[in-house]
Design a protein around this motif. Sequence first.
Motif, PDB file in Angstrom:
ATOM      1  N   GLU A 118       7.553 -14.063   1.878  1.00 45.78           N
ATOM      2  CA  GLU A 118       6.485 -14.077   2.886  1.00 45.78           C
ATOM      3  C   GLU A 118       5.116 -13.833   2.252  1.00 45.78           C
ATOM      4  OE1 GLU A 118       7.158 -11.266   6.049  1.00 45.78           O
ATOM      5  OE2 GLU A 118       5.045 -11.277   6.615  1.00 45.78           O
ATOM      6  N   VAL A 119       4.992 -12.798   1.419  1.00 47.32           N
ATOM      7  CA  VAL A 119       3.648 -12.472   0.917  1.00 47.32           C
ATOM      8  C   VAL A 119       3.152 -13.526  -0.079  1.00 47.32           C
ATOM      9  CG1 VAL A 119       3.950  -9.987   1.309  1.00 47.32           C
ATOM     10  CG2 VAL A 119       4.353 -10.904  -0.968  1.00 47.32           C
ATOM     11  N   ARG A 122       0.027  -4.975   5.266  1.00 43.48           N
ATOM     12  CA  ARG A 122       0.718  -5.936   6.120  1.00 43.48           C
ATOM     13  C   ARG A 122      -0.287  -6.605   7.068  1.00 43.48           C
ATOM     14  NH1 ARG A 122       6.243  -5.906   7.510  1.00 43.48           N
ATOM     15  NH2 ARG A 122       6.554  -3.854   6.572  1.00 43.48           N
ATOM     16  N   VAL A 175       5.599  -4.714  -3.189  1.00 44.68           N
ATOM     17  CA  VAL A 175       6.295  -4.740  -1.897  1.00 44.68           C
ATOM     18  C   VAL A 175       7.803  -4.794  -2.164  1.00 44.68           C
ATOM     19  CG1 VAL A 175       4.415  -5.884  -0.639  1.00 44.68           C
ATOM     20  CG2 VAL A 175       6.164  -7.269  -1.787  1.00 44.68           C
ATOM     21  N   CYS A 213       6.339  -5.791 -10.259  1.00 48.81           N
ATOM     22  CA  CYS A 213       6.965  -4.504 -10.602  1.00 48.81           C
ATOM     23  C   CYS A 213       8.201  -4.257  -9.746  1.00 48.81           C
ATOM     24  CB  CYS A 213       5.972  -3.353 -10.427  1.00 48.81           C
ATOM     25  SG  CYS A 213       5.674  -2.872  -8.704  1.00 48.81           S
ATOM     26  N   THR A 214       8.694  -5.299  -9.060  1.00 44.95           N
ATOM     27  CA  THR A 214       9.725  -5.069  -8.044  1.00 44.95           C
ATOM     28  C   THR A 214      11.123  -4.911  -8.643  1.00 44.95           C
ATOM     29  OG1 THR A 214      10.217  -7.412  -7.724  1.00 44.95           O
ATOM     30  CG2 THR A 214       8.414  -6.493  -6.420  1.00 44.95           C
ATOM     31  N   ASN A 215      11.978  -4.258  -7.875  1.00 48.64           N
ATOM     32  CA  ASN A 215      13.396  -4.158  -8.206  1.00 48.64           C
ATOM     33  C   ASN A 215      14.209  -4.475  -6.959  1.00 48.64           C
ATOM     34  OD1 ASN A 215      13.472  -3.300 -10.984  1.00 48.64           O
ATOM     35  ND2 ASN A 215      12.620  -1.342 -10.297  1.00 48.64           N
ATOM     36  N   CYS A 235       9.823   2.875 -14.413  1.00 51.20           N
ATOM     37  CA  CYS A 235       9.515   4.270 -14.075  1.00 51.20           C
ATOM     38  C   CYS A 235       9.210   4.418 -12.591  1.00 51.20           C
ATOM     39  CB  CYS A 235       8.303   4.756 -14.866  1.00 51.20           C
ATOM     40  SG  CYS A 235       8.662   4.965 -16.594  1.00 51.20           S
ATOM     41  N   ALA A 236       9.565   5.569 -12.063  1.00 54.29           N
ATOM     42  CA  ALA A 236       9.286   5.869 -10.660  1.00 54.29           C
ATOM     43  C   ALA A 236       7.786   6.016 -10.432  1.00 54.29           C
ATOM     44  CB  ALA A 236       9.996   7.161 -10.257  1.00 54.29           C
ATOM     45  N   ALA A 237       7.374   5.759  -9.206  1.00 59.34           N
ATOM     46  CA  ALA A 237       5.956   5.895  -8.845  1.00 59.34           C
ATOM     47  C   ALA A 237       5.429   7.294  -9.185  1.00 59.34           C
ATOM     48  CB  ALA A 237       5.781   5.610  -7.355  1.00 59.34           C
ATOM     49  N   ALA A 285       0.850  -1.203   0.000  1.00 61.99           N
ATOM     50  CA  ALA A 285       0.000   0.000   0.000  1.00 61.99           C
ATOM     51  C   ALA A 285       0.878   1.243   0.000  1.00 61.99           C
ATOM     52  CB  ALA A 285      -0.922  -0.010   1.219  1.00 61.99           C
ATOM     53  N   GLY A 286       2.068   1.114  -0.596  1.00 60.42           N
ATOM     54  CA  GLY A 286       3.015   2.217  -0.626  1.00 60.42           C
ATOM     55  C   GLY A 286       2.923   3.017  -1.916  1.00 60.42           C
ATOM     56  N   GLN A 287       4.066   3.571  -2.328  1.00 58.93           N
ATOM     57  CA  GLN A 287       4.083   4.503  -3.467  1.00 58.93           C
ATOM     58  C   GLN A 287       3.601   3.872  -4.771  1.00 58.93           C
ATOM     59  OE1 GLN A 287       7.562   7.229  -3.960  1.00 58.93           O
ATOM     60  NE2 GLN A 287       8.463   5.884  -2.439  1.00 58.93           N
ATOM     61  N   MET A 288       4.148   2.702  -5.114  1.00 65.61           N
ATOM     62  CA  MET A 288       3.767   2.073  -6.391  1.00 65.61           C
ATOM     63  C   MET A 288       2.333   1.563  -6.335  1.00 65.61           C
ATOM     64  SD  MET A 288       5.908   2.288  -8.836  1.00 65.61           S
ATOM     65  CE  MET A 288       5.772   0.947  -9.998  1.00 65.61           C
TER      66      MET A 288
HETATM   67  N1  LIG Z   1       8.830   3.694  -5.848  1.00 65.09           N
HETATM   68  C1  LIG Z   1       9.194   3.567  -7.106  1.00 65.09           C
HETATM   69  O1  LIG Z   1       9.427   4.591  -7.789  1.00 65.09           O
HETATM   70  C2  LIG Z   1       9.316   2.223  -7.741  1.00 65.09           C
HETATM   71  C3  LIG Z   1       9.423   2.130  -9.151  1.00 65.09           C
HETATM   72  C4  LIG Z   1       9.482   0.876  -9.748  1.00 65.09           C
HETATM   73  C5  LIG Z   1       9.464  -0.281  -8.969  1.00 65.09           C
HETATM   74  N2  LIG Z   1       9.381  -0.162  -7.602  1.00 65.09           N
HETATM   75  C6  LIG Z   1       9.339  -1.396  -6.809  1.00 65.09           C
HETATM   76  O2  LIG Z   1       8.017  -1.513  -6.301  1.00 65.09           O
HETATM   77  C7  LIG Z   1       8.055  -2.180  -5.025  1.00 65.09           C
HETATM   78  C8  LIG Z   1       7.330  -1.298  -4.011  1.00 65.09           C
HETATM   79  O3  LIG Z   1       8.021  -0.071  -3.945  1.00 65.09           O
HETATM   80  P1  LIG Z   1       7.367   1.214  -3.235  1.00 65.09           P
HETATM   81  O4  LIG Z   1       8.243   2.350  -3.588  1.00 65.09           O
HETATM   82  O5  LIG Z   1       5.921   1.272  -3.532  1.00 65.09           O
HETATM   83  O6  LIG Z   1       7.618   0.856  -1.695  1.00 65.09           O
HETATM   84  P2  LIG Z   1       6.961   1.539  -0.412  1.00 65.09           P
HETATM   85  O7  LIG Z   1       6.377   2.848  -0.735  1.00 65.09           O
HETATM   86  O8  LIG Z   1       8.014   1.438   0.644  1.00 65.09           O
HETATM   87  O9  LIG Z   1       5.770   0.535  -0.056  1.00 65.09           O
HETATM   88  C9  LIG Z   1       6.024  -0.815   0.233  1.00 65.09           C
HETATM   89  C10 LIG Z   1       4.739  -1.441   0.729  1.00 65.09           C
HETATM   90  O10 LIG Z   1       4.991  -2.821   0.990  1.00 65.09           O
HETATM   91  C11 LIG Z   1       4.496  -3.123   2.288  1.00 65.09           C
HETATM   92  N3  LIG Z   1       5.206  -4.247   2.877  1.00 65.09           N
HETATM   93  C12 LIG Z   1       6.525  -4.342   3.192  1.00 65.09           C
HETATM   94  N4  LIG Z   1       6.808  -5.558   3.714  1.00 65.09           N
HETATM   95  C13 LIG Z   1       5.622  -6.240   3.732  1.00 65.09           C
HETATM   96  C14 LIG Z   1       5.248  -7.527   4.164  1.00 65.09           C
HETATM   97  N5  LIG Z   1       6.137  -8.378   4.668  1.00 65.09           N
HETATM   98  N6  LIG Z   1       3.940  -7.891   4.041  1.00 65.09           N
HETATM   99  C15 LIG Z   1       3.025  -7.040   3.516  1.00 65.09           C
HETATM  100  N7  LIG Z   1       3.324  -5.794   3.090  1.00 65.09           N
HETATM  101  C16 LIG Z   1       4.607  -5.404   3.207  1.00 65.09           C
HETATM  102  C17 LIG Z   1       4.725  -1.852   3.081  1.00 65.09           C
HETATM  103  O11 LIG Z   1       3.964  -1.881   4.267  1.00 65.09           O
HETATM  104  P3  LIG Z   1       4.465  -1.090   5.573  1.00 65.09           P
HETATM  105  O12 LIG Z   1       4.193   0.364   5.300  1.00 65.09           O
HETATM  106  O13 LIG Z   1       3.624  -1.668   6.663  1.00 65.09           O
HETATM  107  O14 LIG Z   1       5.930  -1.384   5.717  1.00 65.09           O
HETATM  108  C18 LIG Z   1       4.228  -0.824   2.046  1.00 65.09           C
HETATM  109  O15 LIG Z   1       2.822  -0.754   2.007  1.00 65.09           O
HETATM  110  C19 LIG Z   1       9.527  -2.387  -4.671  1.00 65.09           C
HETATM  111  O16 LIG Z   1       9.891  -3.715  -4.994  1.00 65.09           O
HETATM  112  C20 LIG Z   1      10.258  -1.417  -5.592  1.00 65.09           C
HETATM  113  O17 LIG Z   1      11.558  -1.864  -5.944  1.00 65.09           O
HETATM  114  C21 LIG Z   1       9.297   1.052  -6.974  1.00 65.09           C
END
Ligand SMILES: NC(=O)c1ccc[n+]([C@@H]2O[C@H](COP(=O)([O-])OP(=O)(O)OC[C@H]3O[C@@H](n4cnc5c(N)ncnc54)[C@H](OP(=O)(O)O)[C@@H]3O)[C@@H](O)[C@H]2O)c1
Length: 195
Positions: free
Chosen positions: A55-56, A31, A48, A70-72, A108-110, A8-11
Amino acid sequence: MRIGIIGAGQMARALGNGWAAAGHDIRYGRRGDVRAAAEFGDVTLLAVPVPALTEVLGEGSFDGQTLIDCTNAFEPDDGTMVLGEDAVAERVAALAPGARVVKAFNLCAAEVWAADERVFDGHRLAVPLCGDDADALARVEELVRDLKAEPVRAGGLNRARYLEAMSAFVVGMWFAGADARAALPPLEAAFAIAD
Ligand SMILES: NC(=O)c1ccc[n+]([C@@H]2O[C@H](COP(=O)([O-])OP(=O)(O)OC[C@H]3O[C@@H](n4cnc5c(N)ncnc54)[C@H](OP(=O)(O)O)[C@@H]3O)[C@@H](O)[C@H]2O)c1
């Protein structure tokens, strides 16, 4: 479509809001509440951090679902990163038996997905897709178009590792202030002799 989003984060929010605006039903799995999202969708997005994947993916069954990865595996998550792992998408497929995994949206970034702009210098933003299942690829193509971007089939899941490496390389250039697109000629100039 019914789309479950794990994370439930940025992406999760950037892509989820775009798909909701296009009329899709979205359920987020936070989570401790992953199963509800895992069992909700025809399509599930994994949004995530890579260390959370084992785990998930153990918390639900994804058999028959389209599973978007979409993970990196950036380590650390800044401009000096290297990949902590070369083929996350293939590991996702191994951890989710029967899932139709498609690597997408990792470049691409979120912030790009949270914004409205999709055409840059006259070119519509392209989203490379790697996957082995034709139906799943067609579904993800539709979801890319719903975000007003252009899907590009970029090979099977065995090529997702290159898309993951491309992300680390390109993001590193962006962090360094270089325009990664300037390193790539347009298609018509890509080869000295056209095939
Ligand atoms: N941000 C970007 O620009 C971008 C671009 C391309 C790809 N990505 C990839 O997209 C993925 C997510 O990135 P993000 O930037 O959206 O990350 P983020 O904003 O840090 O959000 C991560 C989410 O995952 C949840 N989470 C972490 N561990 C968990 C678990 N064990 N069980 C359930 N939920 C869990 C977090 O919950 P909590 O808040 O409770 O920790 C949070 O809701 C990553 O793999 C990243 O490499 C990101």
